[in-house]
Scaffold this motif. Structure first.
Motif, PDB file in Angstrom:
ATOM      1  N   LEU A  20      14.037 -25.110 -31.953  1.00 20.04           N
ATOM      2  CA  LEU A  20      14.852 -24.320 -31.031  1.00 20.04           C
ATOM      3  C   LEU A  20      14.338 -22.888 -30.934  1.00 20.04           C
ATOM      4  O   LEU A  20      14.188 -22.326 -29.838  1.00 20.04           O
ATOM      5  CB  LEU A  20      16.311 -24.339 -31.497  1.00 20.04           C
ATOM      6  CG  LEU A  20      17.357 -23.818 -30.509  1.00 20.04           C
ATOM      7  CD1 LEU A  20      17.359 -24.674 -29.244  1.00 20.04           C
ATOM      8  CD2 LEU A  20      18.750 -23.844 -31.165  1.00 20.04           C
ATOM      9  N   ASP A  58      19.312 -24.034 -25.267  1.00 19.24           N
ATOM     10  CA  ASP A  58      20.426 -24.226 -26.208  1.00 19.24           C
ATOM     11  C   ASP A  58      20.403 -25.659 -26.723  1.00 19.24           C
ATOM     12  O   ASP A  58      19.694 -26.521 -26.212  1.00 19.24           O
ATOM     13  CB  ASP A  58      21.770 -23.917 -25.543  1.00 19.24           C
ATOM     14  CG  ASP A  58      22.015 -24.752 -24.293  1.00 19.24           C
ATOM     15  OD1 ASP A  58      21.400 -25.828 -24.156  1.00 19.24           O
ATOM     16  OD2 ASP A  58      22.831 -24.338 -23.449  1.00 19.24           O
ATOM     17  N   ALA A  59      21.183 -25.876 -27.767  1.00 25.12           N
ATOM     18  CA  ALA A  59      21.328 -27.190 -28.390  1.00 25.12           C
ATOM     19  C   ALA A  59      22.806 -27.487 -28.523  1.00 25.12           C
ATOM     20  O   ALA A  59      23.554 -26.680 -29.106  1.00 25.12           O
ATOM     21  CB  ALA A  59      20.637 -27.232 -29.742  1.00 25.12           C
ATOM     22  N   SER A  60      23.244 -28.621 -27.980  1.00 19.55           N
ATOM     23  CA  SER A  60      24.665 -28.974 -28.032  1.00 19.55           C
ATOM     24  C   SER A  60      25.098 -29.396 -29.412  1.00 19.55           C
ATOM     25  O   SER A  60      26.283 -29.319 -29.754  1.00 19.55           O
ATOM     26  CB  SER A  60      24.952 -30.092 -27.025  1.00 19.55           C
ATOM     27  OG  SER A  60      24.171 -31.240 -27.326  1.00 19.55           O
ATOM     28  N   THR A  61      24.174 -29.857 -30.239  1.00 18.44           N
ATOM     29  CA  THR A  61      24.481 -30.271 -31.615  1.00 18.44           C
ATOM     30  C   THR A  61      23.396 -29.741 -32.531  1.00 18.44           C
ATOM     31  O   THR A  61      22.255 -29.509 -32.091  1.00 18.44           O
ATOM     32  CB  THR A  61      24.527 -31.816 -31.733  1.00 18.44           C
ATOM     33  OG1 THR A  61      23.269 -32.359 -31.311  1.00 18.44           O
ATOM     34  CG2 THR A  61      25.651 -32.386 -30.877  1.00 18.44           C
ATOM     35  N   PRO A  62      23.727 -29.514 -33.790  1.00 18.18           N
ATOM     36  CA  PRO A  62      22.684 -29.083 -34.725  1.00 18.18           C
ATOM     37  C   PRO A  62      21.590 -30.145 -34.806  1.00 18.18           C
ATOM     38  O   PRO A  62      21.864 -31.347 -34.832  1.00 18.18           O
ATOM     39  CB  PRO A  62      23.429 -28.924 -36.058  1.00 18.18           C
ATOM     40  CG  PRO A  62      24.868 -28.771 -35.678  1.00 18.18           C
ATOM     41  CD  PRO A  62      25.069 -29.572 -34.437  1.00 18.18           C
ATOM     42  N   LEU A  63      20.355 -29.685 -34.846  1.00 18.20           N
ATOM     43  CA  LEU A  63      19.243 -30.618 -34.892  1.00 18.20           C
ATOM     44  C   LEU A  63      18.937 -30.997 -36.334  1.00 18.20           C
ATOM     45  O   LEU A  63      18.826 -30.114 -37.202  1.00 18.20           O
ATOM     46  CB  LEU A  63      18.003 -30.001 -34.243  1.00 18.20           C
ATOM     47  CG  LEU A  63      18.127 -29.612 -32.762  1.00 18.20           C
ATOM     48  CD1 LEU A  63      16.797 -29.046 -32.267  1.00 18.20           C
ATOM     49  CD2 LEU A  63      18.538 -30.816 -31.923  1.00 18.20           C
ATOM     50  N   PRO A  64      18.769 -32.283 -36.601  1.00 15.46           N
ATOM     51  CA  PRO A  64      18.412 -32.697 -37.963  1.00 15.46           C
ATOM     52  C   PRO A  64      16.926 -32.433 -38.205  1.00 15.46           C
ATOM     53  O   PRO A  64      16.177 -32.092 -37.287  1.00 15.46           O
ATOM     54  CB  PRO A  64      18.712 -34.201 -37.950  1.00 15.46           C
ATOM     55  CG  PRO A  64      18.476 -34.610 -36.534  1.00 15.46           C
ATOM     56  CD  PRO A  64      18.907 -33.437 -35.692  1.00 15.46           C
ATOM     57  N   GLU A 109       8.573 -33.449 -33.336  1.00 17.70           N
ATOM     58  CA  GLU A 109       8.819 -32.029 -33.074  1.00 17.70           C
ATOM     59  C   GLU A 109       7.771 -31.451 -32.130  1.00 17.70           C
ATOM     60  O   GLU A 109       8.089 -30.743 -31.167  1.00 17.70           O
ATOM     61  CB  GLU A 109       8.815 -31.270 -34.403  1.00 17.70           C
ATOM     62  CG  GLU A 109       9.497 -29.914 -34.356  1.00 17.70           C
ATOM     63  CD  GLU A 109       9.639 -29.330 -35.753  1.00 17.70           C
ATOM     64  OE1 GLU A 109      10.679 -28.698 -36.014  1.00 17.70           O
ATOM     65  OE2 GLU A 109       8.710 -29.507 -36.573  1.00 17.70           O
TER      66      GLU A 109
END
Length: 667
Positions: free
Chosen positions: A543, A565-571, A578
């Motif tokens: 991100l 942006d990211a709607s959820t935390p990225l694992p 990546e």
């Protein structure tokens, strides 16, 4: 109407010939004439039955072809030769006066044989296969052939005195005093027959030479040409009253080759484009033969041979009647399978297709197996399987008929198509299409699997090629960039060591230059490392690295707002996933900056079972029909490398959306 009447009447002749020959054979039990030991008489059996069948096939399909009527007439004459001989023998010798018209039968027996053999091997060869001579220069041979037949018929019909075949009776219409003339005429018959056979073979050779090399017409002629040549050797060979068994059997086989060769031309090479007629004729000819054999065997076994009024006949007729329908059904199934393959048995066709596909060594080998299975199941001359991605496979060779196209689908999407040529250069029939529609379902799955296998193989090849290209690039950059820089630094250090005592100021200046060259080498190494994996991914994460790069692009493009942006935390992500997400997102944003003329561009990341990357803008979009460029192709390839997919879609009325779904595999 006359054409239909000829077609129906033609099939009566083979049945009549079979009945006459069977009666003649069975009559031998009472007459003891020794007829069945005469090779010349036995030759009438295969010739009569063979020419009756091929004549009926020709007339039923081409009533205007004189050759078919000639075959039927000669076949009937051959069957009558054996029958009237036995009739006269029984009525004049075995039981004199027991049969009416025995003397007439004896008179017919003395000349009817000439109407069987002579026309077949003179006119029959000369007019094959279209009922006309090869050219006008050959027309004079037709009256010569007619003269030949007359030279054989007239002596037998008009010779005075006792009949040659039945000396117990005299010829009632014999012309007294004409014997010397008739003997002279008869002496010309056999040489003229040999001449007619040679002329017929020459006509066949001329037709063969004029035909296209390797073409269908040559295949129709070559077998008959060979068979007729062998028959000429049999006819010209000296006769023997008691030939050896092997010679007698060989002569019969050679003579039977002539109608067999014509039958092969009709059946296998489709001489007269017979299909339905051939099917029905084979069924009913087989049924007739089976009924005759069963009837004769049953009546004989029950002890009342051919007694029309006895209980044995009644029982035999009842048994035969009960067996007719099963026999007809079984014969129809056998003939249909021989001519049309598994069209009447869809389960067998599907089983054949499944077995061929399972036997294929690899998914890529499924296309040839699929084409061969469909061609074999329906006896089609040519089948072609084409895959939407460009692969194809063929079974058979096209024969110039119309091609029928059948789409192959998988999950509602067309993955390929079938191109099929019907039998006899005619369109594919409706019944064949019904089965092909059923076969198209597993065929579509096989084609889809083959397409995926080809795509996988191509992707692997591209990966290997890309890896080798990358290695060559690294080697070139290291060899041409970093390598010479470091070599120059090493030489500069040697020079500093040599001057540091004598000229410290020059040494210090040289050290400063070497420091600059070392910094350049470091920049080159950093550039190479960034090309392999952007350092920002390790420093800032996916991100953060995207925000850093998009901020730089936004600064260089006034009026464009880029949001990441990211709607959820990225694992935690795999390194390959990546890098793929980073490259795809940046390529999409770069395309938006260069080509879209957009005011806003958004990059959205989300993760559930997979990593979702979406880049959307409000630009002009991609016009329909625009070919896929290098950038769009590179995004799809990067997604495929990690097992994902990347699609480009319209974003409402204007704009473009790039959506990538990449498998999520936690580290």
């Amino acid at each position: 109407m006359r054409r239909e009447a000829w077609a129906r009447a033609a099939w009566i002749v083979p049945a009549v010939c079979a009945a006459l020959l069977l009666a003649a054979v069975l009559w031998e039990r009472w007459t003891h004439s020794g007829l069945l030991g005469d090779v010349e008489v036995l030759a009438n059996v295969p010739l009569s039955l063979g020419f009756a069948l091929v004549g009926a096939l020709i007339v039923s399909r081409r009533p205007d072809n004189r050759l078919g009527r000639l075959y039927l007439g000669s076949a009937t004459a051959m069957a009558l030769t054996a029958f009237v001989y036995q009739y006269a023998q029984y009525g004049l010798v075995t039981r004199p006066g027991s049969l009416p018209g025995a003397s007439v039968a004896a008179w017919v027996s003395s000349w009817i044989w000439a109407l069987g053999f002579a026309p077949l091997f003179t006119l029959g060869l000369l007019l094959y296969p279209d009922g006309r001579v090869p050219s006008p220069r050959w027309r004079w041979l037709v009256p010569v052939a007619v003269l030949t037949i007359g030279c054989l018929v007239l002596p037998g019909a008009l010779m005075p005195g006792p009949f040659l075949n039945h000396p117990v009776a005299a010829n009632p219409i014999g012309i007294e005093g004409a014997a010397p003339v008739l003997e002279a005429v008869g002496a010309l018959g056999f040489p003229l027959v040999l001449f007619g056979v040679v002329a017929g073979i020459a006509a066949l050779a001329v037709r063969w030479r004029r035909a296209a090399p390797g073409g269908l017409e040559r295949r129709q002629l070559v077998l008959l040409l060979i068979a007729a040549t062998l028959c000429l050797l049999v006819i010209a060979s000296p006769g023997d009253a008691q030939p050896p068994v092997w010679l007698a059997v060989s002569s019969l086989v050679v003579l039977a080759l002539v109608p067999a060769a014509i039958g092969v031309a009709i059946v296998r090479h489709r001489l007269y484009e017979i299909d339905v007629v051939l099917n029905r004729s084979l069924v009913y000819a087989g049924l007739t033969g089976a009924i005759v054999v069963l009837y004769t065997a049953l009546v004989w076994a029950l002890g009342r041979p051919l007694a029309a009024d006895g209980w044995a006949t009644a029982v035999a007729v009842g048994i035969i009647g009960a067996l007719v329908l099963p026999l007809r059904t079984g014969l129809q199934r056998l003939v249909d399978r021989a001519m049309y393959g598994d069209r009447g048995d869809p389960y067998a066709a599907l089983s054949r297709l499944t077995a061929r596909l399972q036997a294929a060594a690899a998914p890529g080998a499924a296309l040839p197996a699929l084409a061969e299975a469909i061609a074999a199941s329906l006896r089609l001359p040519y089948v072609r399987v084409e895959v939407a991605s460009g692969g194809s496979a063929d079974a058979g060779e096209p024969r110039g008929g119309p091609l029928h196209e059948l789409p192959l689908t998988q999950h509602g999407q067309q993955v390929g198509r079938l191109l099929l040529e019907g039998r006899d250069r005619r369109p594919v029939s409706a019944r064949d299409l019904q089965l092909l529609t059923e076969l198209a379902r597993p065929a579509g799955a096989a084609v889809a699997a083959a397409a995926l296998a080809d795509a996988l193989s191509a992707s692997r090849s591209r990966l290997v090629q890309a890896r080798e290209d990358e290695r060559r690039r690294l080697r070139r950059d290291l060899h041409d960039g970093v390598g010479p820089t470091l070599a120059g630094v090493a030489l500069g250090l040697d020079l500093v060591a040599a001057r540091i005592d004598d000229d410290p100021a020059a040494a210090r200046t040289l050290i400063g230059e070497l420091k600059g060259e070392t910094a350049t080498a470091v920049d080159d190494v950093r550039r190479l490392v960034h090309g392999l994996r952007p350092p920002a991914l390790d420093e800032l994460g996916l991100l953060g690295a995207l925000r850093q790069q998009t901020d730089r692009l936004a600064l260089r493009t006034p009026g464009l707002q880029i949001r990441v942006d990211a709607s959820t935390p990225l694992p935690p992500l795999r390194a390959a996933t990546e890098v793929a997400a980073y490259r795809i997102a940046l390529e999409a944003v770069t395309n938006s900056v260069r080509h879209a003329g957009a005011r806003t561009c958004s990059v959205s990341l989300a993760a559930d079972d997979a990593l979702h990357v979406e880049v959307a803008d409000d630009g002009v979009g991609i016009p329909e029909g625009t070919p896929t460029g290098v950038g769009l192709g590179a995004m799809s390839e990067r997604a495929a490398e990690v097992g994902g997919v990347c699609t480009v879609l319209p974003a409402g009325r204007t704009g473009t959306r790039v959506v990538a779904v990449l498998p999520l595999d936690p580290r």
